[in-house]
Write an enzyme that holds these catalytic residues in place. Structure first.
Site, PDB file in Angstrom:
ATOM      1  N   GLU A 163       0.810  -1.221   0.000  1.00  0.00           N
ATOM      2  CA  GLU A 163       0.000   0.000   0.000  1.00  0.00           C
ATOM      3  C   GLU A 163       0.842   1.268   0.000  1.00  0.00           C
ATOM      4  OE1 GLU A 163      -2.461  -3.341   0.944  1.00  0.00           O
ATOM      5  OE2 GLU A 163      -0.622  -2.642   1.919  1.00  0.00           O
ATOM      6  N   HIS A 172     -11.276  -6.423   8.172  1.00  0.00           N
ATOM      7  CA  HIS A 172     -11.964  -6.124   6.923  1.00  0.00           C
ATOM      8  C   HIS A 172     -13.242  -5.321   7.175  1.00  0.00           C
ATOM      9  CE1 HIS A 172      -9.519  -9.692   5.994  1.00  0.00           C
ATOM     10  NE2 HIS A 172      -9.501  -9.247   4.741  1.00  0.00           N
TER      11      HIS A 172
END
Length: 337
Positions: free
Chosen positions: A60, A129
């Site tokens: 990321e 998540h």
């Protein structure tokens, strides 16, 4: 008009902008050949080629760092973080580089990057998540932060974000990707395909960042919320039969202060609702704004409904999720005060 899911509306926005602006590129983990974990970019690589829509390694920080370099040189990257929970390795790049580059360069450089990420729970994703990290970005000067809750707004706001000259954090409530959700996980799933808010204009249109939307007009109490909680609030209001005005903030930075103040001054009561954890959440900032701007109009203390100050639990998801029951209790408290 076309009847689209939020996934399809987001894809349509990227399709429209890829065709209009050759400087736009889209990249992230699995967004190319695979079309993204939620298929938001499905078919775009085949249509526009591997140089404009491409996959990246699982990194990321590198994804956002590459995007910032591209943006500083005049390109317009739209990068995807697969889940908002994964953004933390890129936080330094976002807050210290993307958000600051215009100021630190005395406007010699800007950073027109859009960082898309699915956010929130309600899908049994567990603690890695399901997070809602919006407050980590609304605290940072130099960023814009948006979170739509309908396909119509998702497309219009994403187009605005892609046309913006500065960095935009684009949060997508994944529980709403395929249809509205009222907080009752036992009820049959709803689809955008036969919902009025699933009607999306074809081609190019934009919705200004910084403008809220009145989801439901009312005069007895104001509910300030965004994302999945807009529909949870609506269900709670219908259950109680309260004449509530629901404001879908949709732009979290900048906030639409005029819309907030106008509604609260009209109703005299306010509930602030979000899925993220309570402590240092955006609700605290919104309540402070309401107190500062509307104090003499308030008939009762402002109520706050949020997620708990705990990791998002997989087994006890619906005890954590701010559902209709908790919203109803807050509405009753503010109406009876």
């Amino acid at each position: 008009m076309a009847q689209l899911t939020m996934i399809e509306a987001l894809r349509d926005a990227m399709d429209v902008m890829l065709a209009r602006d050759p400087q736009i590129v889209i990249f992230g983990e699995d967004v190319g050949y695979f079309g993204g974990v939620f298929r938001c970019t499905s078919g775009l690589q085949k249509k526009y080629g591997e140089e404009r829509v491409f996959d990246t390694p699982i990194n990321e920080s590198a994804i956002v760092g590459l995007g910032i370099g591209m943006a500083a040189q005049g390109m317009k990257p739209c990068v995807e973080i697969q889940f908002a929970d994964y953004v933390y390795p890129a936080y330094d790049q976002i807050t210290q580089e993307a958000a600051r580059i215009r100021h630190r360069s005395n406007e010699q450089f800007s950073c027109p990057i859009v960082i898309r990420m699915p956010t929130g729970g309600g899908i049994f994703g567990g603690q890695t998540h399901s997070q809602s990290p919006e407050a980590l970005f609304t605290h940072v000067a130099g960023l814009k932060v948006v979170q739509p809750c309908t396909p119509h707004d998702a497309k219009g706001l994403l187009i605005s974000a892609l046309e913006d000259p500065d960095p935009v954090i684009f949060l997508e409530p994944k529980r709403l990707y395929n249809g509205p959700f009222n907080g009752d996980h036992k009820a049959p799933a709803q689809s955008w395909k036969n919902h009025v808010l699933g009607e999306v204009p074809e081609g190019h249109y934009s919705i200004p960042i910084g403008k809220a939307r009145v989801h439901r007009e009312g005069s007895a109490v104001t509910i300030l919320t965004y994302g999945t909680m807009v529909f949870v609030a609506e269900a709670a209001v219908n259950t109680l039969g309260v004449d509530a005005e629901i404001i879908d903030l949709r732009s979290l930075l900048p906030l639409d202060l005029e819309a907030i103040e106008e509604s609260v001054r009209k109703t005299g009561r306010c509930v602030v609702l979000h899925e993220a954890t309570k402590t240092s959440g955006l609700a605290g900032e919104i309540i402070a704004i309401v107190q500062e701007a509307c104090f003499y109009h308030l008939e009762a203390p402002v109520q706050r409904v949020t997620g708990w100050d705990a990791p998002y639990p997989h087994a006890l998801e619906w005890d954590y999720f701010p559902g209709q029951e908790r919203v109803c209790r807050a509405l009753q408290a503010v109406m009876e005060a």
